[in-house]
Design a protein around this motif. Structure first.
Motif, PDB file in Angstrom:
ATOM      1  N   ASP A  99       0.832  -1.210   0.000  1.00  0.00           N
ATOM      2  CA  ASP A  99       0.000   0.000   0.000  1.00  0.00           C
ATOM      3  C   ASP A  99       0.863   1.255   0.000  1.00  0.00           C
ATOM      4  OD1 ASP A  99      -2.225  -1.630   0.099  1.00  0.00           O
ATOM      5  OD2 ASP A  99      -2.551  -1.362   2.263  1.00  0.00           O
ATOM      6  N   ALA A 100       1.923   1.254   0.795  1.00  0.00           N
ATOM      7  CA  ALA A 100       2.813   2.421   0.862  1.00  0.00           C
ATOM      8  C   ALA A 100       3.494   2.663  -0.476  1.00  0.00           C
ATOM      9  CB  ALA A 100       3.849   2.223   1.962  1.00  0.00           C
ATOM     10  N   ALA A 101       3.907   1.595  -1.150  1.00  0.00           N
ATOM     11  CA  ALA A 101       4.540   1.747  -2.455  1.00  0.00           C
ATOM     12  C   ALA A 101       3.573   2.363  -3.463  1.00  0.00           C
ATOM     13  CB  ALA A 101       5.041   0.392  -2.960  1.00  0.00           C
ATOM     14  N   GLU A 102       2.319   1.951  -3.423  1.00  0.00           N
ATOM     15  CA  GLU A 102       1.311   2.508  -4.334  1.00  0.00           C
ATOM     16  C   GLU A 102       1.050   3.976  -4.017  1.00  0.00           C
ATOM     17  OE1 GLU A 102      -2.067  -0.028  -3.954  1.00  0.00           O
ATOM     18  OE2 GLU A 102      -1.240  -1.592  -5.262  1.00  0.00           O
ATOM     19  N   LEU A 120       7.872  -4.713  -4.350  1.00  0.00           N
ATOM     20  CA  LEU A 120       7.586  -3.297  -4.138  1.00  0.00           C
ATOM     21  C   LEU A 120       8.166  -2.440  -5.249  1.00  0.00           C
ATOM     22  CD1 LEU A 120       8.149  -2.938  -0.285  1.00  0.00           C
ATOM     23  CD2 LEU A 120       6.060  -3.557  -1.527  1.00  0.00           C
ATOM     24  N   MET A 121       9.282  -2.897  -5.842  1.00  0.00           N
ATOM     25  CA  MET A 121       9.871  -2.155  -6.961  1.00  0.00           C
ATOM     26  C   MET A 121       8.861  -1.988  -8.086  1.00  0.00           C
ATOM     27  SD  MET A 121      13.642  -3.949  -7.191  1.00  0.00           S
ATOM     28  CE  MET A 121      13.972  -3.185  -8.757  1.00  0.00           C
ATOM     29  N   GLY A 122       8.259  -3.093  -8.486  1.00  0.00           N
ATOM     30  CA  GLY A 122       7.277  -3.032  -9.559  1.00  0.00           C
ATOM     31  C   GLY A 122       6.044  -2.254  -9.169  1.00  0.00           C
ATOM     32  N   THR A 123       5.648  -2.364  -7.903  1.00  0.00           N
ATOM     33  CA  THR A 123       4.446  -1.677  -7.432  1.00  0.00           C
ATOM     34  C   THR A 123       4.598  -0.168  -7.527  1.00  0.00           C
ATOM     35  OG1 THR A 123       3.921  -3.496  -5.919  1.00  0.00           O
ATOM     36  CG2 THR A 123       2.892  -1.360  -5.475  1.00  0.00           C
ATOM     37  N   VAL A 134      14.659   7.805  -1.172  1.00  0.00           N
ATOM     38  CA  VAL A 134      13.611   7.339  -0.269  1.00  0.00           C
ATOM     39  C   VAL A 134      13.747   5.829  -0.121  1.00  0.00           C
ATOM     40  CG1 VAL A 134      11.127   7.042   0.029  1.00  0.00           C
ATOM     41  CG2 VAL A 134      12.030   9.207  -0.851  1.00  0.00           C
ATOM     42  N   ALA A 135      13.705   5.357   1.120  1.00  0.00           N
ATOM     43  CA  ALA A 135      13.791   3.927   1.383  1.00  0.00           C
ATOM     44  C   ALA A 135      12.464   3.417   1.917  1.00  0.00           C
ATOM     45  CB  ALA A 135      14.903   3.629   2.378  1.00  0.00           C
ATOM     46  N   LEU A 136      11.813   2.585   1.130  1.00  0.00           N
ATOM     47  CA  LEU A 136      10.674   1.792   1.578  1.00  0.00           C
ATOM     48  C   LEU A 136      11.212   0.487   2.167  1.00  0.00           C
ATOM     49  CD1 LEU A 136       8.296   2.277  -1.489  1.00  0.00           C
ATOM     50  CD2 LEU A 136       7.842   3.086   0.840  1.00  0.00           C
ATOM     51  N   ALA A 165       3.751   7.016   3.829  1.00  0.00           N
ATOM     52  CA  ALA A 165       4.131   7.370   2.463  1.00  0.00           C
ATOM     53  C   ALA A 165       3.568   8.713   2.032  1.00  0.00           C
ATOM     54  CB  ALA A 165       3.680   6.273   1.498  1.00  0.00           C
ATOM     55  N   ALA A 166       2.410   9.096   2.559  1.00  0.00           N
ATOM     56  CA  ALA A 166       1.803  10.366   2.174  1.00  0.00           C
ATOM     57  C   ALA A 166       2.615  11.562   2.657  1.00  0.00           C
ATOM     58  CB  ALA A 166       0.384  10.448   2.731  1.00  0.00           C
ATOM     59  N   SER A 167       3.469  11.355   3.643  1.00  0.00           N
ATOM     60  CA  SER A 167       4.274  12.453   4.195  1.00  0.00           C
ATOM     61  C   SER A 167       5.594  12.657   3.468  1.00  0.00           C
ATOM     62  CB  SER A 167       4.571  12.182   5.678  1.00  0.00           C
ATOM     63  OG  SER A 167       3.394  12.018   6.418  1.00  0.00           O
ATOM     64  N   VAL A 168       5.934  11.753   2.553  1.00  0.00           N
ATOM     65  CA  VAL A 168       7.263  11.773   1.941  1.00  0.00           C
ATOM     66  C   VAL A 168       7.533  13.059   1.178  1.00  0.00           C
ATOM     67  CG1 VAL A 168       8.724  10.689   0.198  1.00  0.00           C
ATOM     68  CG2 VAL A 168       7.520   9.277   1.861  1.00  0.00           C
ATOM     69  N   LEU A 169       6.689  13.402   0.210  1.00  0.00           N
ATOM     70  CA  LEU A 169       6.973  14.556  -0.633  1.00  0.00           C
ATOM     71  C   LEU A 169       6.968  15.869   0.142  1.00  0.00           C
ATOM     72  CD1 LEU A 169       5.347  13.778  -4.079  1.00  0.00           C
ATOM     73  CD2 LEU A 169       7.674  13.431  -3.290  1.00  0.00           C
TER      74      LEU A 169
END
Length: 200
Positions: free
Chosen positions: A23-26, A48-51, A105-107, A172-176
């Motif tokens: 979900d975070a990757a998406e 996750l790479m492909g996602t 960024v590291a997931l 993930a929503a906080s990254v940018l």
């Protein structure tokens, strides 16, 4: 401050055991596309790479994949991306990912993700670049690593003046927003670029 134009995402070639990772990757891929920020990643269509790459593409964003020739079959290159760069070895891959990216960024991921992340942290610690490095704390994934960093500090191996420079996003929503607010994200330092080229 100029906007971030490209972000390198390090993440697993598997999905891991928690659906929150996918979900975070998406979410991250969608956010990159909506912001008009290009993705630089390892080129594969798995895990996750492909996602994250497919989410960027689905949002109309630009994706650059950089993959060593010996991983083309194992990681199933994502043919739909706009730019694929096939290189001869991992060192060249990492150098190009560094050169093409304004931030990292590291997931969640495995040992390869960890190795790439720690290398960027080391170069930043040594003053070789000033590009932001951000860990996405999905389901507390990075807590053991952050605990290890604190352990290193407590024992004097991460000393004052040589501390690590990184951000930790709660999701993930906080990254940018966090990246775009970070000082000195550009890291355009000719000496740093020469160092990285020589190191790799």
């Amino acid at each position: 401050m100029a906007p971030v134009k490209t972000v390198c995402v390090y993440c697993g070639s598997g999905f891991g055991g928690d659906p929150a990772f996918r979900d975070a990757a998406e979410v991250l891929g969608t956010a990159l596309a909506e912001a008009g920020i290009g993705l630089v990643y390892g080129g594969g269509d798995v895990g996750l790479m492909g996602t994250v790459a497919r989410a960027v593409l689905a949002g109309g964003g630009h994706v650059t994949g950089i993959i060593p020739d010996f991983l083309q079959a194992r990681e199933h290159m994502l043919d739909a991306i706009q730019e694929t760069i096939v290189v001869g070895d991992m060192h060249t891959r990492k150098r190009l990912m560094f050169e093409r990216s304004d931030a990292f960024v590291a997931l969640p991921g495995g040992i390869g993700t960890l190795e790439e992340l720690v290398e960027q942290l080391t170069w930043a610690q040594l003053g070789r670049h000033r590009k932001p490095i951000l860990l996405v704390q999905v389901a507390d994934f990075w807590t053991p690593l952050l605990t290890l960093f604190a352990h290193m500090r407590a024992h004097g191996f991460i000393r004052e003046g040589l501390d690590l420079s990184y951000l930790v996003a709660p999701d993930a929503a906080s990254v940018l927003p966090m990246l775009q607010a970070a000082p000195g994200w550009r890291g355009e330092d000719p000496e740093a670029e020469r160092f990285v080229a020589e190191r790799l």
